[in-house]
Write a protein that holds these residues in place. Structure first.
Motif, PDB file in Angstrom:
ATOM      1  N   LEU A 251      15.189 -18.623  -2.488  1.00 29.66           N
ATOM      2  CA  LEU A 251      14.470 -17.463  -2.157  1.00 29.66           C
ATOM      3  C   LEU A 251      14.941 -16.796  -1.069  1.00 29.66           C
ATOM      4  O   LEU A 251      15.082 -15.386  -0.899  1.00 29.66           O
ATOM      5  CB  LEU A 251      12.970 -18.038  -1.120  1.00 29.66           C
ATOM      6  CG  LEU A 251      12.198 -17.045  -0.549  1.00 29.66           C
ATOM      7  CD1 LEU A 251      11.303 -16.097  -1.680  1.00 29.66           C
ATOM      8  CD2 LEU A 251      11.121 -17.828   0.041  1.00 29.66           C
TER       9      LEU A 251
ATOM     10  N   GLN B  88      17.726 -14.500  -2.872  1.00 24.73           N
ATOM     11  CA  GLN B  88      17.180 -13.532  -3.700  1.00 24.73           C
ATOM     12  C   GLN B  88      16.793 -12.247  -2.575  1.00 24.73           C
ATOM     13  O   GLN B  88      16.584 -10.981  -2.801  1.00 24.73           O
ATOM     14  CB  GLN B  88      16.180 -13.972  -4.508  1.00 24.73           C
ATOM     15  CG  GLN B  88      16.822 -14.599  -5.701  1.00 24.73           C
ATOM     16  CD  GLN B  88      15.690 -14.525  -6.895  1.00 24.73           C
ATOM     17  OE1 GLN B  88      14.621 -14.242  -6.614  1.00 24.73           O
ATOM     18  NE2 GLN B  88      16.121 -15.046  -8.123  1.00 24.73           N
ATOM     19  N   THR B  89      15.937 -12.684  -1.407  1.00 24.26           N
ATOM     20  CA  THR B  89      15.377 -11.783  -0.768  1.00 24.26           C
ATOM     21  C   THR B  89      15.999 -11.537   0.603  1.00 24.26           C
ATOM     22  O   THR B  89      15.447 -10.744   1.399  1.00 24.26           O
ATOM     23  CB  THR B  89      13.979 -12.260  -0.278  1.00 24.26           C
ATOM     24  OG1 THR B  89      14.015 -13.595   0.277  1.00 24.26           O
ATOM     25  CG2 THR B  89      13.189 -12.556  -1.731  1.00 24.26           C
TER      26      THR B  89
ATOM     27  N   LYS C 271      10.163 -11.736  -5.811  1.00 20.86           N
ATOM     28  CA  LYS C 271      10.029 -10.173  -5.550  1.00 20.86           C
ATOM     29  C   LYS C 271      10.510  -9.951  -4.299  1.00 20.86           C
ATOM     30  O   LYS C 271      10.783 -10.805  -3.435  1.00 20.86           O
ATOM     31  CB  LYS C 271       8.660  -9.645  -5.847  1.00 20.86           C
ATOM     32  CG  LYS C 271       8.142  -9.775  -7.187  1.00 20.86           C
ATOM     33  CD  LYS C 271       6.953  -9.062  -7.628  1.00 20.86           C
ATOM     34  CE  LYS C 271       6.293  -9.189  -9.094  1.00 20.86           C
ATOM     35  NZ  LYS C 271       5.085  -8.754  -9.135  1.00 20.86           N
ATOM     36  N   ASN C 272      10.687  -8.610  -3.718  1.00 22.69           N
ATOM     37  CA  ASN C 272      10.935  -8.402  -2.146  1.00 22.69           C
ATOM     38  C   ASN C 272       9.511  -8.748  -1.524  1.00 22.69           C
ATOM     39  O   ASN C 272       8.731  -8.095  -1.863  1.00 22.69           O
ATOM     40  CB  ASN C 272      11.053  -6.892  -2.260  1.00 22.69           C
ATOM     41  CG  ASN C 272      11.289  -6.514  -0.782  1.00 22.69           C
ATOM     42  OD1 ASN C 272      11.673  -7.224   0.041  1.00 22.69           O
ATOM     43  ND2 ASN C 272      11.339  -5.141  -0.569  1.00 22.69           N
ATOM     44  N   ILE C 273       9.692  -9.818  -0.704  1.00 17.33           N
ATOM     45  CA  ILE C 273       8.484 -10.201  -0.043  1.00 17.33           C
ATOM     46  C   ILE C 273       8.666 -10.097   1.561  1.00 17.33           C
ATOM     47  O   ILE C 273       7.875 -10.422   2.249  1.00 17.33           O
ATOM     48  CB  ILE C 273       8.571 -11.676  -0.236  1.00 17.33           C
ATOM     49  CG1 ILE C 273       9.448 -12.433   0.235  1.00 17.33           C
ATOM     50  CG2 ILE C 273       8.224 -12.283  -1.524  1.00 17.33           C
ATOM     51  CD1 ILE C 273       9.542 -14.052   0.452  1.00 17.33           C
ATOM     52  N   LYS C 274       9.598  -8.967   1.784  1.00 20.45           N
ATOM     53  CA  LYS C 274       9.542  -8.854   3.367  1.00 20.45           C
ATOM     54  C   LYS C 274       8.269  -7.946   3.587  1.00 20.45           C
ATOM     55  O   LYS C 274       8.005  -6.991   2.864  1.00 20.45           O
ATOM     56  CB  LYS C 274      10.697  -7.838   3.633  1.00 20.45           C
ATOM     57  CG  LYS C 274      12.086  -8.982   3.450  1.00 20.45           C
ATOM     58  CD  LYS C 274      13.417  -7.881   3.967  1.00 20.45           C
ATOM     59  CE  LYS C 274      14.554  -8.843   3.836  1.00 20.45           C
ATOM     60  NZ  LYS C 274      16.043  -8.201   4.227  1.00 20.45           N
TER      61      LYS C 274
END
Length: 715
Positions: A286, A289-290, A630-633
């Motif tokens: 994680l 990836q992000t 996915k983009n979790i920011k």
């Protein structure tokens, strides 16, 4: 991609199913008497969500992967076979003496400061079950004394007559030359063939641990032997259950090295802590990836609280001599710290400090917390959370486990309130405060001991109880951002589904890379290259045996190095796997210097003392398709949206706040990405509860991820 991954914990069995883009997370209570029942219940919930049968799932998935704490629990419970140990004559006391300090292994800092009064662990192999074998091989592998086969046969007969159920062989320097250990195995089979003796396991230490050090290698083999039968029968039961439901592929087991393999290529020792290690692997994936930067992974389940560190760039910490329970072993394992704090941790009265003590004893899944109404008679963390209003008694675990609040109140009152001279709510707040404080202290100690500042990390809170306790833990530290990752309640199972097949082989040696006395660089390239090639081929054959094509296999070379005779070793990952010229040697030295400087500070390098290689290690692995995050920011504050009206309210009590607080409750499924909620608040889901303490803001993100951000208290 269609895949099933499972994390079998002490309380819950977590299941994560990937089905052509659909991600399904389910949980069931762990059935310790037959792990397959808990697995079938958890997977059955997934099959209902997909609208197909359990058999149809197992007939179509590409793999089923298991991570489990079964081996850890078996070791703690001290339930294992009677072991016979064959060791080089003259060294029979090696294991009982345990380097004169073994009884300090596995103790906390306070216990290690008072070793004379430390309690020795119960031995896994009894002294009268140890026999000396007349043989000797020196440190370079030359035979000094041939194996006395007649004497050996006598020692084997004596151990069998004493009731040995498993034999462990650990002779000196067998990692350099294993010929005597191999011959001992042959003689055992000659004396007691399978049709006469039955399937008595034989564990050879050089196959379990590839590094020198007779004590840690012997304990590694002993622990492996001690868990062999338990793990074999439990995992075989799981495999037979898969076959009964039309699954035809090999079952895969997660290793504590951060890799996985088929059951027939797995040692029992490699399964220790494989569940928490899967969570750290998911955290690494994680973070990469992000682009989260530094993360500290915290997994709070029903039995324990596990902590792991992944620094920016996805670099994990490894223990090459980890302590398992009370035993120092010699296997490479992803570093983690386990605290006895979980939802099932039992609260007792601490007479010395006139307060409560929580854990490490746990109610587990049977009988479980008192509020489960399954016979539990002592208060736990979950009982306190229910009394304080955080949990919905009618919809806990998706309604599959109704909770009895009255019973939780009664056990807290009967067990604690008289001694503490307080009301049940006050006692529950003390339990909550103590549990969160213990976990915060463990987290702070782990980060500071490795030279990190907590405020430089994002805290990942996962496991069934992670999002419920994360704000209370972070409030005790300087951490102001918490991420409950996607699929947080089964995050370790997600990690099990993302792990690659991997085998690690290593060899101890004494190789001088730079001789400071003669100012010479290593010139014996052939010896180095031959060892690397041998370890590569062993790992390659492990994977080929599991059906992997040779061209898909990759390798990673690591060297354990030190300056001169320093005790501290530093591991360097080397890009070029063969040495052919002085420039290659200098490149290795440069990489070692960089890694050493990062660990101990630039300028601490000491090449004037000489440079040695103590261990060559090769990881052979093959990469598989993984879950894509996915983009979790979190969205910027000006782009966030207000939540819908709360579905209900609940009277909750918070540490540091007098009286009950009317707390709004939302369902996580009704919140779209970018929704912002000011604490205090409760967000429920079928598999976990998100508790937003006063002074925190809850922000939803993609893929079910959720952020807790520290804010001024505005309630």
């Amino acid at each position: 991609m269609k895949r099933v991954s499972v994390d079998i914990g002490g309380t819950f069995t977590d299941c994560f199913v990937v089905w052509d883009g659909q991600y399904i997370e389910t949980k069931a209570l762990t059935t310790h008497h037959n792990l397959a029942q808990g697995f079938n219940e958890a997977l059955g919930k997934s099959s209902k969500a997909l609208g197909i049968t359990l058999e149809e799932i197992l007939a179509q998935v590409d793999s089923v992967r298991y991570a489990t704490t079964l081996g850890t629990n078996a070791l703690i419970e001290h339930k294992g076979p009677k072991i016979g140990l064959l060791i080089t004559a003259g060294y029979e006391a090696t294991v009982p003496i345990s380097r004169a300090r073994g009884y300090g292994e596995g103790l906390d800092v306070l216990g290690q400061t008072d070793l004379p009064n430390a309690a020795r662990p119960e031995p896994l192999v009894l002294p009268h079950m140890i026999r000396g074998v007349r043989e000797r091989i020196d440190f370079v592998g030359d035979i000094i004394m041939p194996l006395d086969e007649d004497d050996l046969r006598q020692q084997i007969r004596e151990l069998v007559d004493e009731g040995a159920q498993i034999l462990v062989v650990a002779t000196l320097n067998s990692v350099v030359n294993p010929i005597h250990e191999q011959r001992i195995e042959e003689i055992l089979l000659e004396e007691y063939p399978s049709h006469l003796l039955g399937a008595i396991p034989v564990i050879l230490s050089h196959r379990v641990a590839g590094r020198k050090g007779e004590y840690v290698r012997a304990t590694s083999a002993i622990v492996d032997g001690y868990l062999h039968s338990t793990m074999y029968h439990a995992l075989s039961t799981l495999e037979q259950n898969l076959r009964a439901h039309d699954y035809t592929n090999p079952m895969l087991v997660i290793h504590n090295s951060g890799g996985m393999a088929q059951l027939n290529s797995t040692d029992a020792l490699q399964t220790i802590h494989s569940g928490p290690v899967s969570g750290i692997a998911a955290s690494e994936h994680l973070a990469l990836q992000t682009e989260l930067g530094n993360v500290v992974a915290t997994d709070m389940g029903g039995t324990s609280y596990d902590i792991g560190i992944v620094v920016e760039g996805g670099v994990k910490h490894y223990d090459f001599n980890p302590v398992i329970d009370r035993w120092l072993v010699s296997v490479p394992m992803v570093h983690l710290v386990t605290l006895g704090s979980g939802g099932g941790s039992i609260a007792t009265y601490d007479r010395m400090y006139n307060t409560v003590k929580c854990g490490p004893e746990s109610a587990g899944s049977d009988p479980g917390p008192a509020c489960y109404d399954r016979g539990g008679m002592r208060p736990t963390t979950t009982d306190a959370d229910l009394v304080l209003g955080y949990l919905d008694p009618d919809n806990y675990a998706g309604g599959s486990i109704p909770l009895n609040k009255r019973r939780a109140l009664n056990v807290i009152e009967d067990t604690l309130c008289e001694d503490l001279d307080c009301e049940p709510i006050e006692a529950a707040l003390l339990i909550r405060e103590k549990v969160d404080s213990d976990m915060a202290n463990g987290l702070f100690t782990e980060l500071r001991a490795r030279g990190y500042d907590p405020k430089d990390f994002t805290m990942l809170a996962y496991g069934g109880n992670g999002p419920l306790h994360c704000c209370g833990i972070a409030q005790n530290l300087s951490i102001d951002k918490i991420l409950a990752p996607p699929f947080s309640s089964v995050f370790s199972a997600v990690g099990a589904g993302n792990i690659h097949q991997l085998h690690i082989h290593e060899k101890s040696l004494y190789m001088v890379l730079y001789d400071s006395n003669n100012l010479n660089l290593l010139e014996d390239y052939k010896t180095f290259n031959d060892i690397v090639d041998e370890l590569k081929e062993r790992g390659t054959q492990d994977l080929i045996r599991q059906g992997i094509a040779r061209e898909d296999i990759q390798h990673r070379l690591e060297l354990d190095m030190r300056y001169g005779n320093q005790l501290v070793q530093t591991t360097a990952t080397i890009e070029k796997h063969h040495l052919q010229r002085p420039a290659d040697v200098l490149k290795v030295i440069e990489q070692f210097s960089i890694d050493y400087g990062k660990r101990f500070g630039e300028g601490s390098q000491a090449p004037e003392a000489g440079i040695r290689i103590n261990t060559i290690r090769v990881a052979a692995y093959v990469e598989h398709q993984t879950v894509q995050f996915k983009n979790i920011k979190p969205l910027p504050e000006n782009q966030r949206q207000d939540p819908p009206a709360p579905e209900s309210t609940r009277r909750c009590y918070f540490v540091g706040h007098k009286g009950a607080v009317e707390t709004p409750v939302w369902s996580r499924s009704n919140l779209t990405p970018g929704t912002q909620i000011q604490g205090p608040a409760i967000i429920t889901s079928e598999v976990t509860t998100f508790l937003v303490n006063p002074g925190w803001t809850f922000v939803t993100a993609e893929q079910g991820a959720s952020w807790f951000l520290r804010t001024p208290f505005t309630h």
